[in-house]
Design a protein around this motif. Structure first.
Motif, PDB file in Angstrom:
ATOM      1  N   VAL A 100       1.175  -1.297  -0.018  1.00 57.19           N
ATOM      2  CA  VAL A 100      -0.101   0.276   0.516  1.00 57.19           C
ATOM      3  C   VAL A 100       0.617   1.192  -0.197  1.00 57.19           C
ATOM      4  CG1 VAL A 100      -1.890   1.211   1.742  1.00 57.19           C
ATOM      5  CG2 VAL A 100      -1.995  -1.406   1.181  1.00 57.19           C
ATOM      6  N   ILE A 101       1.928   1.410   1.224  1.00 59.95           N
ATOM      7  CA  ILE A 101       3.149   2.338   1.021  1.00 59.95           C
ATOM      8  C   ILE A 101       3.510   2.722  -0.728  1.00 59.95           C
ATOM      9  CG2 ILE A 101       4.490   3.681   2.104  1.00 59.95           C
ATOM     10  CD1 ILE A 101       2.038   3.326   3.791  1.00 59.95           C
ATOM     11  N   VAL A 102       4.159   1.585  -1.418  1.00 58.08           N
ATOM     12  CA  VAL A 102       4.806   1.972  -2.163  1.00 58.08           C
ATOM     13  C   VAL A 102       4.345   2.155  -3.462  1.00 58.08           C
ATOM     14  CG1 VAL A 102       6.597   0.767  -0.636  1.00 58.08           C
ATOM     15  CG2 VAL A 102       5.593  -0.718  -1.835  1.00 58.08           C
ATOM     16  N   THR A 103       2.722   1.494  -3.687  1.00 59.37           N
ATOM     17  CA  THR A 103       2.141   1.597  -4.449  1.00 59.37           C
ATOM     18  C   THR A 103       0.982   2.771  -4.854  1.00 59.37           C
ATOM     19  OG1 THR A 103       0.570  -0.263  -4.334  1.00 59.37           O
ATOM     20  CG2 THR A 103       3.280  -1.035  -5.225  1.00 59.37           C
ATOM     21  N   ASP A 104       0.802   2.827  -6.122  1.00 55.96           N
ATOM     22  CA  ASP A 104      -0.848   4.000  -5.851  1.00 55.96           C
ATOM     23  C   ASP A 104      -1.202   3.347  -7.188  1.00 55.96           C
ATOM     24  OD1 ASP A 104      -0.073   6.009  -3.892  1.00 55.96           O
ATOM     25  OD2 ASP A 104       1.041   7.258  -5.660  1.00 55.96           O
ATOM     26  N   LEU A 105      -2.228   2.585  -6.552  1.00 56.28           N
ATOM     27  CA  LEU A 105      -3.178   1.375  -7.903  1.00 56.28           C
ATOM     28  C   LEU A 105      -4.916   2.609  -7.732  1.00 56.28           C
ATOM     29  CD1 LEU A 105      -3.308  -1.844  -6.721  1.00 56.28           C
ATOM     30  CD2 LEU A 105      -1.856  -0.530  -8.606  1.00 56.28           C
ATOM     31  N   ASN A 106      -4.013   2.953  -9.261  1.00 57.72           N
ATOM     32  CA  ASN A 106      -5.752   3.226  -9.179  1.00 57.72           C
ATOM     33  C   ASN A 106      -6.790   2.769  -9.559  1.00 57.72           C
ATOM     34  OD1 ASN A 106      -5.266   3.293 -11.903  1.00 57.72           O
ATOM     35  ND2 ASN A 106      -4.462   5.196 -11.845  1.00 57.72           N
ATOM     36  N   GLN A 107      -8.256   3.430 -10.008  1.00 52.87           N
ATOM     37  CA  GLN A 107      -9.635   2.340 -10.132  1.00 52.87           C
ATOM     38  C   GLN A 107      -8.610   1.436 -11.166  1.00 52.87           C
ATOM     39  OE1 GLN A 107     -12.637   4.090 -11.479  1.00 52.87           O
ATOM     40  NE2 GLN A 107     -13.066   4.359  -8.886  1.00 52.87           N
ATOM     41  N   LYS A 108      -8.404   1.459 -12.809  1.00 51.42           N
ATOM     42  CA  LYS A 108      -7.806   0.760 -13.660  1.00 51.42           C
ATOM     43  C   LYS A 108      -6.530   0.101 -13.098  1.00 51.42           C
ATOM     44  CE  LYS A 108      -7.184   3.199 -17.062  1.00 51.42           C
ATOM     45  NZ  LYS A 108      -7.307   4.879 -18.254  1.00 51.42           N
ATOM     46  N   LYS A 109      -5.562   0.964 -13.145  1.00 49.50           N
ATOM     47  CA  LYS A 109      -3.770  -0.085 -12.485  1.00 49.50           C
ATOM     48  C   LYS A 109      -4.596  -1.087 -11.351  1.00 49.50           C
ATOM     49  CE  LYS A 109      -1.063   3.436 -12.855  1.00 49.50           C
ATOM     50  NZ  LYS A 109       0.393   4.115 -12.159  1.00 49.50           N
TER      51      LYS A 109
END
Length: 261
Positions: A100-109
């Motif tokens: 969670v800290i190292v990634t930014d997953l928007n809806q598409k990702k």
């Protein structure tokens, strides 16, 4: 790419410039005074209030699953539960929080990552049924890991997370925004007012940069205040932001919600 979504009149894009009508407010019922504890959880969002409090929280709040997992594993291992099983649970929770800290997953990702995970799991299952030597050896190797921690380590790590989370939750009490019908004010305690943004000509926008952060903060996200097409305030890591936006929408009359692509 950001997708705007109007929650009131679709023709209105900015915060209304006219001042609120006192008689209309009195007719709709008494206006309650907000509580400082609303910083942590907004209550009675369907009730008219004098102001809505919003604060940015430190990223330690995302580690509550690891804190619960490590403290629970400490008591379960003390009670005689299998140390290896508990080790896997604690390690998985910590791995998830680091993700969670190292990634930014928007809806598409997030959708792509979820589909990739499902397809990968299906491929592993099919190859395991076909008795593929490589997959069988890989599974045996991973299954042979003895992920065990002592009860003291579980309790120590869980206690550290508990203390740091408690300290992190004190920060919003000293640094917060107060959204009022006529202005948006930033407070830095104990000094008081730090910045004020007039309501006239300003817009309030919600952004969801990461789906995982959205889930861990129970509908949280980032709140943006724009004035003359410039971001004048960016309030990140706000838990329960969905409920707060209901209160802001009720007070201001218009709110836009966006998800970052």
């Amino acid at each position: 790419m950001s997708i705007p979504e109007e929650k009131s009149n679709p023709e209105v894009t900015d915060v209304p410039k006219e001042a609120p009508n006192p008689q209309a407010s009195e007719a709709s019922g008494p206006i309650a005074k907000e509580s400082i504890w609303d910083i942590y959880y907004p209550r009675n969002v369907d009730q008219d209030k004098q102001a809505v409090l919003v604060a940015s929280f430190p990223m330690i709040i995302y580690f509550w699953p690891s804190m619960i997992a490590f403290l629970s594993c400490a008591f379960l291992q003390w009670a005689g539960v299998s140390p290896t099983a508990l080790g896997w649970v604690a390690s998985a929770s910590l791995l998830f929080n680091l993700l969670v800290i190292v990634t930014d997953l928007n809806q598409k990702k997030f959708t792509i990552a979820l589909l990739t995970l499902v397809v990968g799991a299906l491929l592993l299952y099919i190859t395991a049924q076909k008795d593929v030597a490589f997959v069988g050896s890989l599974g045996t190797w991973i299954g042979g890991f003895q992920l065990t921690y002592s009860t003291h380590v579980y309790f120590l790590i869980g206690s550290f997370l508990f203390v740091f989370m408690g300290l992190g939750c004190l920060q919003p009490r000293m640094d917060y925004w107060r959204f009022e019908p006529n202005e948006f004010t930033h407070y830095l305690q104990p000094w008081g007012r730090d910045q004020s943004v007039p309501r006239q000509g300003s817009t309030v926008t919600r952004e969801i940069p990461d789906v995982l952060e959205l889930m861990l903060t129970f509908g949280g996200g980032t709140l943006l205040v724009r004035r003359e097409n410039q971001v004048v305030a960016r309030i990140e890591h706000v838990p329960f932001l969905g409920r707060r936006m209901q209160a802001i929408e009720r007070m201001l009359g218009v709110t836009r919600v966006r998800t970052m692509d």
